[in-house]
Design a protein around this motif. Structure first.
Motif, PDB file in Angstrom:
ATOM      1  N   SER A  87      21.049 -66.712 -29.108  1.00  0.00           N
ATOM      2  CA  SER A  87      21.836 -67.665 -28.326  1.00  0.00           C
ATOM      3  C   SER A  87      22.664 -68.550 -29.255  1.00  0.00           C
ATOM      4  O   SER A  87      22.242 -68.887 -30.351  1.00  0.00           O
ATOM      5  CB  SER A  87      20.914 -68.524 -27.461  1.00  0.00           C
ATOM      6  OG  SER A  87      20.103 -69.320 -28.280  1.00  0.00           O
ATOM      7  N   SER A  88      23.821 -68.917 -28.779  1.00  0.00           N
ATOM      8  CA  SER A  88      24.674 -69.799 -29.585  1.00  0.00           C
ATOM      9  C   SER A  88      24.495 -71.240 -29.111  1.00  0.00           C
ATOM     10  O   SER A  88      24.193 -71.507 -27.950  1.00  0.00           O
ATOM     11  CB  SER A  88      26.131 -69.375 -29.485  1.00  0.00           C
ATOM     12  OG  SER A  88      26.580 -69.516 -28.151  1.00  0.00           O
ATOM     13  N   LYS A  89      24.680 -72.129 -30.034  1.00  0.00           N
ATOM     14  CA  LYS A  89      24.546 -73.548 -29.748  1.00  0.00           C
ATOM     15  C   LYS A  89      25.761 -74.022 -28.949  1.00  0.00           C
ATOM     16  O   LYS A  89      26.902 -73.711 -29.317  1.00  0.00           O
ATOM     17  CB  LYS A  89      24.450 -74.307 -31.079  1.00  0.00           C
ATOM     18  CG  LYS A  89      24.260 -75.769 -30.953  1.00  0.00           C
ATOM     19  CD  LYS A  89      24.136 -76.395 -32.327  1.00  0.00           C
ATOM     20  CE  LYS A  89      24.341 -77.875 -32.254  1.00  0.00           C
ATOM     21  NZ  LYS A  89      24.421 -78.484 -33.560  1.00  0.00           N
ATOM     22  N   PRO A  90      25.545 -74.769 -27.857  1.00  0.00           N
ATOM     23  CA  PRO A  90      26.689 -75.259 -27.085  1.00  0.00           C
ATOM     24  C   PRO A  90      27.479 -76.288 -27.905  1.00  0.00           C
ATOM     25  O   PRO A  90      26.915 -76.953 -28.786  1.00  0.00           O
ATOM     26  CB  PRO A  90      26.050 -75.907 -25.865  1.00  0.00           C
ATOM     27  CG  PRO A  90      24.656 -76.218 -26.263  1.00  0.00           C
ATOM     28  CD  PRO A  90      24.276 -75.210 -27.311  1.00  0.00           C
ATOM     29  N   PRO A  91      28.755 -76.422 -27.631  1.00  0.00           N
ATOM     30  CA  PRO A  91      29.551 -77.391 -28.383  1.00  0.00           C
ATOM     31  C   PRO A  91      29.054 -78.815 -28.129  1.00  0.00           C
ATOM     32  O   PRO A  91      28.593 -79.144 -27.039  1.00  0.00           O
ATOM     33  CB  PRO A  91      30.968 -77.196 -27.852  1.00  0.00           C
ATOM     34  CG  PRO A  91      30.826 -76.472 -26.563  1.00  0.00           C
ATOM     35  CD  PRO A  91      29.529 -75.734 -26.613  1.00  0.00           C
ATOM     36  N   SER A  92      29.149 -79.634 -29.146  1.00  0.00           N
ATOM     37  CA  SER A  92      28.732 -81.024 -29.039  1.00  0.00           C
ATOM     38  C   SER A  92      29.774 -81.813 -28.246  1.00  0.00           C
ATOM     39  O   SER A  92      30.967 -81.490 -28.280  1.00  0.00           O
ATOM     40  CB  SER A  92      28.577 -81.622 -30.441  1.00  0.00           C
ATOM     41  OG  SER A  92      28.229 -82.977 -30.354  1.00  0.00           O
TER      42      SER A  92
END
Length: 113
Positions: free
Chosen positions: A2-7
């Protein structure tokens, strides 16, 4: 994977505004509130504030009192000390706008409380 959601914000700069009543050194003794307000104004005027950009935050004690006044930029974990509003302008222009650390204002890693 999974990719980290944008801050929500790209960066935060936290200014210690702590003022000690017992006479111990604190960032509040060095016009930290004025530096915070100046930074917030400069960031806004430069078009750097808002979602996906820079957030200027107040902080209580950051436990680096001996180097005060102090500010820290995240996510880079870059700690600064400053003397006047010109130093704040340089941090905004160099670090927050162009991504270049202001070497002369870096707080030595061994400086604590």
């Amino acid at each position: 994977m999974s990719s980290k959601p944008p801050s929500y914000f790209r960066q935060h700069i936290f200014f210690c505004l702590n003022q000690r009543a017992n006479g111990e050194a604190s960032c509040g003794d060095h016009q930290a509130e004025a530096a915070f307000a100046h930074c917030k104004k400069q960031v806004h005027e430069a078009g750097l504030s808002g979602k996906g950009k820079v957030r200027v935050n107040k902080a209580g004690c950051l436990d680096r009192c001996a180097g005060g006044p102090v500010a820290v930029v995240y996510p880079e974990e870059t700690w600064y000390t400053y003397v006047d509003l010109k130093d704040i302008d340089e941090i905004v222009e160099s670090h927050l706008k162009r991504g270049q650390v202001v070497q002369r204002l870096l707080l030595s890693p061994e400086v604590g409380r």
